[in-house]
Write an enzyme that holds these catalytic residues in place. Structure first.
Site, PDB file in Angstrom:
ATOM      1  N   GLY B 149       0.820  -1.195   0.000  1.00 32.25           N
ATOM      2  CA  GLY B 149       0.000   0.000   0.000  1.00 32.25           C
ATOM      3  C   GLY B 149       0.859   1.252   0.000  1.00 32.25           C
ATOM      4  O   GLY B 149       2.050   1.223   0.338  1.00 32.25           O
ATOM      5  N   CYS B 150       0.267   2.380  -0.381  1.00 32.17           N
ATOM      6  CA  CYS B 150       1.024   3.620  -0.510  1.00 32.17           C
ATOM      7  C   CYS B 150       1.575   4.070   0.843  1.00 32.17           C
ATOM      8  O   CYS B 150       2.765   4.378   0.969  1.00 32.17           O
ATOM      9  CB  CYS B 150       0.145   4.699  -1.125  1.00 32.17           C
ATOM     10  SG  CYS B 150      -1.480   4.899  -0.356  1.00 32.17           S
ATOM     11  N   TYR B 151       0.713   4.087   1.873  1.00 33.23           N
ATOM     12  CA  TYR B 151       1.178   4.513   3.193  1.00 33.23           C
ATOM     13  C   TYR B 151       2.245   3.566   3.749  1.00 33.23           C
ATOM     14  O   TYR B 151       3.298   4.003   4.226  1.00 33.23           O
ATOM     15  CB  TYR B 151       0.005   4.627   4.166  1.00 33.23           C
ATOM     16  CG  TYR B 151      -0.991   5.738   3.890  1.00 33.23           C
ATOM     17  CD1 TYR B 151      -0.601   7.072   3.867  1.00 33.23           C
ATOM     18  CD2 TYR B 151      -2.344   5.467   3.692  1.00 33.23           C
ATOM     19  CE1 TYR B 151      -1.521   8.094   3.652  1.00 33.23           C
ATOM     20  CE2 TYR B 151      -3.267   6.479   3.475  1.00 33.23           C
ATOM     21  CZ  TYR B 151      -2.862   7.796   3.455  1.00 33.23           C
ATOM     22  OH  TYR B 151      -3.779   8.794   3.258  1.00 33.23           O
ATOM     23  N   THR B 153       4.345   1.760   2.297  1.00 38.34           N
ATOM     24  CA  THR B 153       5.616   1.904   1.584  1.00 38.34           C
ATOM     25  C   THR B 153       6.462   3.017   2.170  1.00 38.34           C
ATOM     26  O   THR B 153       7.626   2.831   2.535  1.00 38.34           O
ATOM     27  CB  THR B 153       5.344   2.199   0.091  1.00 38.34           C
ATOM     28  OG1 THR B 153       4.716   1.068  -0.499  1.00 38.34           O
ATOM     29  CG2 THR B 153       6.626   2.532  -0.648  1.00 38.34           C
ATOM     30  N   VAL B 154       5.885   4.195   2.273  1.00 36.32           N
ATOM     31  CA  VAL B 154       6.693   5.330   2.710  1.00 36.32           C
ATOM     32  C   VAL B 154       7.051   5.220   4.187  1.00 36.32           C
ATOM     33  O   VAL B 154       8.160   5.558   4.601  1.00 36.32           O
ATOM     34  CB  VAL B 154       5.997   6.669   2.363  1.00 36.32           C
ATOM     35  CG1 VAL B 154       4.675   6.815   3.069  1.00 36.32           C
ATOM     36  CG2 VAL B 154       6.911   7.853   2.666  1.00 36.32           C
TER      37      VAL B 154
END
Lengths: 342, 342, 342, 342
Positions: B149-151, B153-154
């Site tokens: 997921g995007c969150y 990942t970061v």
């Protein structure tokens, strides 16, 4: 009718003051001062005010302004208003200062965070830090009100009641997101449209000048929490959303905390305590502050979340609210309008 | 040339995949599948692709797609891709799944957070969670990669190295701000322009489905910190900025932490460790992740800050990076382009 | 590999050139010149370029640049590049000038619209006005290409074929809407985020410097229509949409006009003629120009509508396309990438 | 105090009406009707109204509403309000209709442009087209006022005086740019944030339903010009800027035309005639209309340019202004507030 003037009327906080004062039923504007644009028509500086304001921007003549005004708003950068305020007070004119110079009670802290010695330390003690929801009595009697910074306003309103009840462990982490108008009206590549559209960025993490002001304002609750303050710039013109993360010191749930906030602000017309989550747009162009709390049972952490318009409750709206108290008006006089949505 | 297909090509992640794949020197597109828009010209679904893509959206025929593809990207909502993926794998086609179904290794946790039983629990164990900077070897060999997921990942890229060095106390507080495209392409009043312009708002505070995924991904470091996850919607289309607040467990300063991150990602082309502060726009339309750390000596707290494009490193860019590993290409193949600025 | 340099690499057009050149398979960058920021790291001027560009901005040394470059792009304000270009040409280096100095063939017109005498009138005659779709042969052979302005590019592409067929009566009214990056990167209150978000405004109506350039470029068709040019600023960073209103001189319907455009650009990879209406976002960060025509039978008027990215086909993209022709590359070399959407 | 109700109070025009009515000193709200959201708290539909409006949305009961209201605002889609309006009028309640049903005097034209037969043609003749600057006397006496469309309002105010003086040749070309709120509050991919941010696009060029309304409204001047109407969507929530291009029929210069406009609106508080160029933001959240003229001597063409807030003077503000006339109030009652800037 009371007569009021604005010094610094070409900046965003000053312009917003003019907007609110224009609709205020119990005051009239004496002078609008913008030293660098003196002589220009008000509606050339603010095209939005065409037909509403027919005068010109004045140069700064404190004596003349004092004699024509019952109260003066000063909205100038750090250091620039101190001498003017001394003169105005000496002439018997009351002052609401939207700048930062009289907010910090500790002049050593002022020197450290603002990189300059204070020019009128003797006045600092007299100044009343003006959050009407918390300091109404002192504001009513004040000669000089230090209008709080935008970030300290929303953080204090979010946390004060919880701190008083001993629910907030330290340190507190404040992650705040602001619209661009908070950076002022001066031209800068950093605040240009092309650099900011579609951009989200932190700035001055841990080093922002509002940090000691937030800690001082929270200390008013009787506790003295340290605050790690991380401000951010969001791609929008107005609005602040602040999330204040903390460890609850008592096993008090989300519903109770919200109820506690609601009770604390039962008599405060401009604070709206929500069960749902605040968003900045619901406060746009108003003097409202929307609050809630979220408790995360999984991690044992909580956050008090507040939303304001940085130019409204965060600056000019609150300044008018302070003026209302000083003049004995209803707190809501001239301010009881609906936020603009959408 | 390898042949690849995209299932879910009419959504934002799918469209971004097509954009990247179009420029990739070593693959060609076999099928673009968008079941609800099957038969429509690709450039009617994506006007930006006129002249670049002459074909039509296909309906979903797993057998046919499998036989024509060396690898398939699936970009569908929770639950929708599971059966298709089983069929594709059975046909010997490798899969990168951009949906959430194979990210959580614990199917009980999946059931709890997604409100549904998993339809293929036996495949979950085989799926490789695909952050190339951390799991390159496993990704190279995988049949099925769960694209993070995007969150997560970061947040993982920001914290993993610090966790491994035992520097991060728990709980961790993650305050993340996302562009609107993360909410997908379906029409919704909540994501309409008029409701969001000039608006900043939190959502799903403490309850977002990425919470267990973040905790699982961080646990990979050998520690198991709890995370209080608070996502927000910012008025911009792309980009995520995440601030990960924590208590440093050792007296390690900011400079050392940044150096530590720099060392950890010395071989990672897409991670850029900065002395300054990240901003989302510097990663726009790219596969980069910008990172830094700030330590606040006053409060004894720190924050690891990361910025990505949610559709780039947060979705399609990372999916292509995973594909590159799976095919034995250079990690940067087709992805080494400059972010679009301004 | 050809070697190229960019003079004016810290402005938006210059930065966009660097972005395109970075991905170009047949050129490498010799010097990036930004006189006021010489010595600064490229990725300090353009944080988006971290890890992609490791060098520093150079100061302006024409001799050195010429000796190291097969071609130089100059992207400086009016007047600033003329002398440099003379030196570069004298050294045998070819030049694509993104500034306005060599676009107008009539130096008297230049003096009138730019308020200054031309410093190298003898070079003006040699310069080739570089719209690749119309002047490919001359561009291939040119020493000096005057890269067209953003507005003249899209207006010419929209109208040229219709003018050649004698379909366009005069005067033509061009109502154009531009993103803010067209105003450049210098700090200005007029282009600040707070003044422009939610704002739409005309500027320089009937007096914009692109007016004579548009008329000159349209005259290339063999007719000499007068143009009433009204530019506007839209609250977005990139993109131009231009509506070119005219009276059709022949009873030719909308379908035929669209077909005529399609035929005219059959060999032009970057022009996309649509049946539907163009929108700027479908060309974002690309070198495409989207066109259509609408004929209003009720009023007997028509409009040719074009959309481009002002920094792409309107500046840096077209400059690279011109370079491709000058070096004998494919027109699409390094430019055949999909627009970024959303 | 007069009592008024709003039918259609959950849409943008309805919400804006509530905002204005809340601050109006001489009216109070009887019913807010939103049939699909009946029973919901008003501040759940409009979070901005928390603490300002404590009631709930009502279902549509025309009898009850009529008996409790001196005047009713209807803000519903085409066709939806006709029957309700008949009932309200029959009960003796006056109506301001913000929908399109009673604007076109020619029911055949209505049928052609709206694709439906009119359900109450006998009422059409009675309805007064309500631009207060032009039709004040008739509005004062009206039972039913058809509140003009947003585009027709600004175009009429820009051109009416010039038409009356015989200065405007035909056809007129109107190139108008609107904020997104004009498209209403229903969810649609076409008006989603991700599709519109950074996007500028035309729509319904030559086919928009406001075309016959514009022509009818301009015909009021005694001439009957044809209008080629080209609307566009700009990436902003509020505001319309309209450029009305025409051929001056007399050799009257720009200064004279501006003077003529100024004279025509000398008694109109909400029309502001400028020497400079209008911009939408200077009218944000207000009932003002800013106008100017530009004459291009080079081409013999001119443009009258107007800016309004589409929800203010283009909808709810004008509706309140009409109500003020109908009740014999000052035109400016409740409307004389400063636009919000920035």
């Amino acid at each position: 009718m009371k007569r009021v003037s604005v010094i610094g009327a070409s900046g965003y906080a000053g312009g917003e003051l003019v907007r609110w004062l224009h609709s205020h039923p119990e005051v009239e504007i004496a002078y609008l001062v913008a030293d660098t644009r003196a002589g220009e028509a008000v509606d050339s500086v603010w095209p939005s005010l065409r037909k509403l304001s027919s005068g010109s921007m004045s140069s700064l003549d404190p004596q003349e302004i004092a004699s024509a005004s019952d109260l003066v708003f000063t909205a100038l950068p750090a250091g620039a208003a101190v001498q003017v305020i001394e003169l105005l007070l000496a002439e018997g004119t009351r002052v609401v200062d939207l700048g930062p110079d009289f907010r910090l009670q500790d002049v050593a802290s002022y020197a450290r965070w603002y990189g300059r010695e204070h020019d009128a330390p003797e006045l600092v003690a007299e100044a009343v830090y003006g959050i009407p929801e918390l300091h109404a009595e002192m504001i009513r009697a004040a000669r000089l009100v230090a209008n709080p910074g935008c970030y300290p306003t929303v953080v204090t309103l979010a946390l004060d009641a919880l701190l008083r009840d001993g629910l907030v462990g330290e340190p507190i982490i404040v992650d705040a997101k602001s619209g661009v108008s908070g950076a002022g009206r001066s031209a800068s590549r950093d605040t240009s449209f092309s650099e900011l559209e579609g951009n989200f960025r932190p700035y001055a993490v841990g080093t922002h000048r509002h940090t000691p002001e937030i800690e001082q304002s929270l200390a008013n609750s009787g506790t003295s929490p340290r605050v790690f303050f991380a401000p951010h710039l969001a791609p929008m013109t107005r609005g602040i959303l602040a999330s204040c993360y903390f460890e609850p010191l008592e096993p008090v749930g989300q519903t109770e905390m919200i109820a506690l906030l609601r009770a604390a602000y039962a008599e405060s017309p401009f604070v709206r305590v929500l069960d749902g989550l605040p968003e900045t747009k619901a406060t746009f162009a108003s003097n409202f502050c929307d609050l809630t709390v979220r408790v995360d049972e999984r991690t044992g952490r909580a956050t008090a979340i507040g939303a304001i318009d940085n130019l409204g409750k965060g600056a000019a709206g609150q300044a008018v609210q302070n003026m209302n108290l000083m003049f004995g008006f209803e707190q809501t006089a001239g301010l009881w309008t609906a936020p603009v949505y959408p």
